[in-house]
Motif scaffolding. Structure first.
Motif, PDB file in Angstrom:
ATOM      1  N   LEU A  22      81.999  57.075  65.127  1.00 33.13           N
ATOM      2  CA  LEU A  22      83.176  56.264  64.796  1.00 33.13           C
ATOM      3  C   LEU A  22      84.452  56.868  65.371  1.00 33.13           C
ATOM      4  CD1 LEU A  22      82.386  55.242  61.108  1.00 33.13           C
ATOM      5  CD2 LEU A  22      82.302  53.798  63.158  1.00 33.13           C
ATOM      6  N   ASN A  23      84.487  58.200  65.457  1.00 36.04           N
ATOM      7  CA  ASN A  23      85.658  58.857  66.042  1.00 36.04           C
ATOM      8  C   ASN A  23      85.820  58.494  67.517  1.00 36.04           C
ATOM      9  OD1 ASN A  23      87.907  60.761  65.906  1.00 36.04           O
ATOM     10  ND2 ASN A  23      86.641  61.983  67.279  1.00 36.04           N
ATOM     11  N   LYS A  24      84.723  58.220  68.195  1.00 35.07           N
ATOM     12  CA  LYS A  24      84.820  57.832  69.609  1.00 35.07           C
ATOM     13  C   LYS A  24      85.449  56.445  69.772  1.00 35.07           C
ATOM     14  CE  LYS A  24      81.290  60.907  71.246  1.00 35.07           C
ATOM     15  NZ  LYS A  24      81.271  61.712  70.055  1.00 35.07           N
ATOM     16  N   PHE A  25      85.404  55.630  68.720  1.00 35.18           N
ATOM     17  CA  PHE A  25      86.031  54.309  68.769  1.00 35.18           C
ATOM     18  C   PHE A  25      87.461  54.327  68.235  1.00 35.18           C
ATOM     19  CE2 PHE A  25      81.499  53.184  68.589  1.00 35.18           C
ATOM     20  CZ  PHE A  25      81.423  52.397  69.722  1.00 35.18           C
ATOM     21  N   PHE A  26      87.699  55.099  67.162  1.00 25.74           N
ATOM     22  CA  PHE A  26      88.993  55.040  66.473  1.00 25.74           C
ATOM     23  C   PHE A  26      89.866  56.277  66.645  1.00 25.74           C
ATOM     24  CE2 PHE A  26      86.018  52.377  63.923  1.00 25.74           C
ATOM     25  CZ  PHE A  26      86.555  51.153  64.284  1.00 25.74           C
ATOM     26  N   ASN A  27      89.347  57.354  67.198  1.00 26.16           N
ATOM     27  CA  ASN A  27      90.098  58.592  67.479  1.00 26.16           C
ATOM     28  C   ASN A  27      90.944  59.049  66.289  1.00 26.16           C
ATOM     29  OD1 ASN A  27      89.170  58.830  70.179  1.00 26.16           O
ATOM     30  ND2 ASN A  27      90.584  57.197  70.749  1.00 26.16           N
ATOM     31  N   TYR A  28      90.322  59.241  65.144  1.00 27.35           N
ATOM     32  CA  TYR A  28      91.056  59.658  63.952  1.00 27.35           C
ATOM     33  C   TYR A  28      90.990  61.161  63.689  1.00 27.35           C
ATOM     34  CZ  TYR A  28      86.369  59.028  62.005  1.00 27.35           C
ATOM     35  OH  TYR A  28      85.018  59.072  61.791  1.00 27.35           O
ATOM     36  N   MET A  29      90.133  61.896  64.389  1.00 25.94           N
ATOM     37  CA  MET A  29      90.077  63.350  64.229  1.00 25.94           C
ATOM     38  C   MET A  29      90.897  64.004  65.330  1.00 25.94           C
ATOM     39  SD  MET A  29      86.211  64.261  62.959  1.00 25.94           S
ATOM     40  CE  MET A  29      85.365  63.711  64.411  1.00 25.94           C
ATOM     41  N   PRO A  30      91.763  64.949  64.976  1.00 19.11           N
ATOM     42  CA  PRO A  30      92.576  65.592  66.009  1.00 19.11           C
ATOM     43  C   PRO A  30      91.735  66.494  66.911  1.00 19.11           C
ATOM     44  CG  PRO A  30      92.924  66.646  63.887  1.00 19.11           C
ATOM     45  CD  PRO A  30      92.045  65.456  63.636  1.00 19.11           C
TER      46      PRO A  30
END
Length: 125
Positions: A22-30
């Motif tokens: 999901l981070n690859k779609f929404f980039n929410y982790m720094p």
């Protein structure tokens, strides 16, 4: 007892991959500040291929969801295996500090594959 341990480990494993996908779609982790320069260059090159990260993200999410379910765990383990190989190689070559997380994940994946080896026999016979 073994089944309960396997379920908890599979749940955590699957959730980690769902989160990574999901981070690859929404980039929410720094992005970590201390990433090696060579790894930054590699990730920048990967981002230039517009379809690559969404593909890897989709594989991680689908594989993570399948890994959590007992019925489809064997399929999820096989789907996630190429991603795990990439994670291990990237950590070995560019960022060895990530190995303490990546190696246990690889071991869990291999454990699940070994536990489900009878389900794979029709593919190779």
């Amino acid at each position: 007892m073994k089944n309960k341990i396997l379920f908890v480990v599979s749940l955590l494993f699957g959730l980690m991959f769902i989160n990574a996908g999901l981070n690859k779609f929404f980039n929410y982790m720094p992005v970590p500040k201390d990433m090696p320069e060579s790894l930054v260059k590699l990730m920048t090159a990967f981002m230039q291929i517009s379809w690559l990260m969404p593909l890897v993200g989709a594989v991680e999410v689908i594989g993570g969801v399948l890994f959590i379910t007992n019925k489809y765990r064997a399929l999820g383990a096989i789907i996630i295996l190429p991603v795990m190989v990439g994670v291990i190689l990237t950590n070995l070559i560019y960022s060895p500090s990530g190995l303490p997380i990546a190696l246990p994940l690889l071991i869990i994946n291999i454990w699940v594959i070994i536990e489900n080896r009878k389900k794979y026999l029709p593919m190779v016979s």
